[in-house]
Enzyme design. Structure first.
Site, PDB file in Angstrom:
ATOM      1  N   SER A  79      69.940  20.292  33.227  1.00 34.32           N
ATOM      2  CA  SER A  79      70.811  21.207  33.965  1.00 34.32           C
ATOM      3  C   SER A  79      71.241  20.581  35.271  1.00 34.32           C
ATOM      4  O   SER A  79      70.562  19.690  35.806  1.00 34.32           O
ATOM      5  CB  SER A  79      70.065  22.518  34.255  1.00 34.32           C
ATOM      6  OG  SER A  79      70.782  23.342  35.157  1.00 34.32           O
TER       7      SER A  79
ATOM      8  N   TYR B 221      62.765  26.996  37.167  1.00 33.82           N
ATOM      9  CA  TYR B 221      63.813  26.433  36.317  1.00 33.82           C
ATOM     10  C   TYR B 221      64.109  24.993  36.737  1.00 33.82           C
ATOM     11  O   TYR B 221      64.185  24.084  35.900  1.00 33.82           O
ATOM     12  CB  TYR B 221      65.063  27.298  36.423  1.00 33.82           C
ATOM     13  CG  TYR B 221      66.204  26.907  35.515  1.00 33.82           C
ATOM     14  CD1 TYR B 221      66.168  27.196  34.150  1.00 33.82           C
ATOM     15  CD2 TYR B 221      67.334  26.270  36.027  1.00 33.82           C
ATOM     16  CE1 TYR B 221      67.223  26.841  33.321  1.00 33.82           C
ATOM     17  CE2 TYR B 221      68.387  25.922  35.206  1.00 33.82           C
ATOM     18  CZ  TYR B 221      68.335  26.214  33.861  1.00 33.82           C
ATOM     19  OH  TYR B 221      69.394  25.866  33.027  1.00 33.82           O
TER      20      TYR B 221
END
Length: 289
Positions: A169, A182
């Site tokens: 990401s 995350y």
């Protein structure tokens, strides 16, 4: 969805970049995973598709369903390729190994691994529950490790080389509030990828990560996520959400489409990138600038 399989479409495409190859894809029920499955199939690959249609306690949006995975099967078959689909949670090493073996038994080989499955949540670090942290690490980081352990030995055994693409990401490269869990998971994937790229190079297996900015999938487009990004509004809409995320990207776009990520994934798994390994590829609309 216990299983779904097809032996239709045994011919290869005339000009496909992946003719005769087999790809294993986690999180294939919808979104980026489905996009990857259908595109790779259209380029001649047979597909081993997995997903886990069950809720995760800390995730506030609906996850993929058995019907979603069945739709991926339908779309892969519609482009003339074969598919083996299995329910397999990436936290479950046994289920992943069984899915990989079922696909290899059906197709006789494995060439490409796309470790795509993942979840998203957002909480301030100091008020984050242990469950929220652990779910994220177990799925987004350890789940990739378990996926690779279940699949890559089959690629090595084939002796033809291959490619692994891990979905990381932009959060691994650019700091955002409320995403410590995350970002930690997605950053961990980078060094996992680099170690694997070095270890697997003698087998001619390439390993890379892709780093998308916001992608317009069901993981993002739901009321729970809109509320996370717009806590200032009682009932934020998609437009309210996009007002925020549009400011993250430098190019004038609120979010990517799954196909935008798939285009890069296809490049990385094809011979077009036969000497690219150990790299982090941002697909970020300039958000990292």
């Amino acid at each position: 969805m216990p299983s779904a399989s097809s032996t239709r479409g045994t011919g290869t495409s005339a000009t496909g970049k992946l003719d005769g190859q087999v790809a294993f894809i986690t999180g294939a029920g919808r979104g980026q995973g489905r996009s990857h499955a259908v595109r790779l199939a259209s380029e001649g690959a047979d597909i081993i598709a997995t997903d886990a249609p069950a809720p995760v306690g800390s995730v506030r949006y609906p996850l993929a369903t058995a019907a979603d995975l069945a739709e991926t099967v339908r779309q892969v078959e519609a482009v003339g390729r074969r598919v083996v689909a299995r329910t397999a949670d990436v936290r479950d090493s046994t289920a992943l190994a069984e899915a990989a073996q079922a696909g290899v038994d059906e197709f006789g080989r494995l060439d490409v691994v796309l470790a795509n499955a993942g979840i998203f949540s957002a909480e301030p670090t100091l008020s984050m529950s242990d469950e929220t942290w652990q779910d994220m690490i177990d799925i987004n980081l350890t789940g990739v490790f378990k996926t690779i352990k279940a699949t890559v030995p089959h690629v090595i055994e084939g002796g033809r080389g291959g490619s692994v693409v891990i979905t990381s990401s932009l959060a691994a490269l650019h700091v955002n509030d409320n995403t410590a869990h995350y970002s930690a998971a997605k950053s961990g994937l980078v060094m996992m990828m680099k170690v694997l790229a070095k270890e697997l190079a003698p087998h001619r297996i390439r390993v890379n990560t892709v780093h998308p900015t916001t992608v317009g999938t069901d993981m993002i487009h739901n009321d729970a996520i809109y509320g996370l990004f717009r806590p200032d509004l009682e009932n934020p809409t998609r437009e309210d959400f996009e007002d925020v995320v549009r400011g993250i990207n430098r190019l004038p776009v609120a979010s990517l489409e799954p196909e935008d990520v798939t285009n890069t994934v296809l490049h990385l798994v094809s011979d077009d990138s036969r000497y690219i390994t150990g790299t982090t590829i941002p697909i970020d609309a300039g958000a990292g600038l």
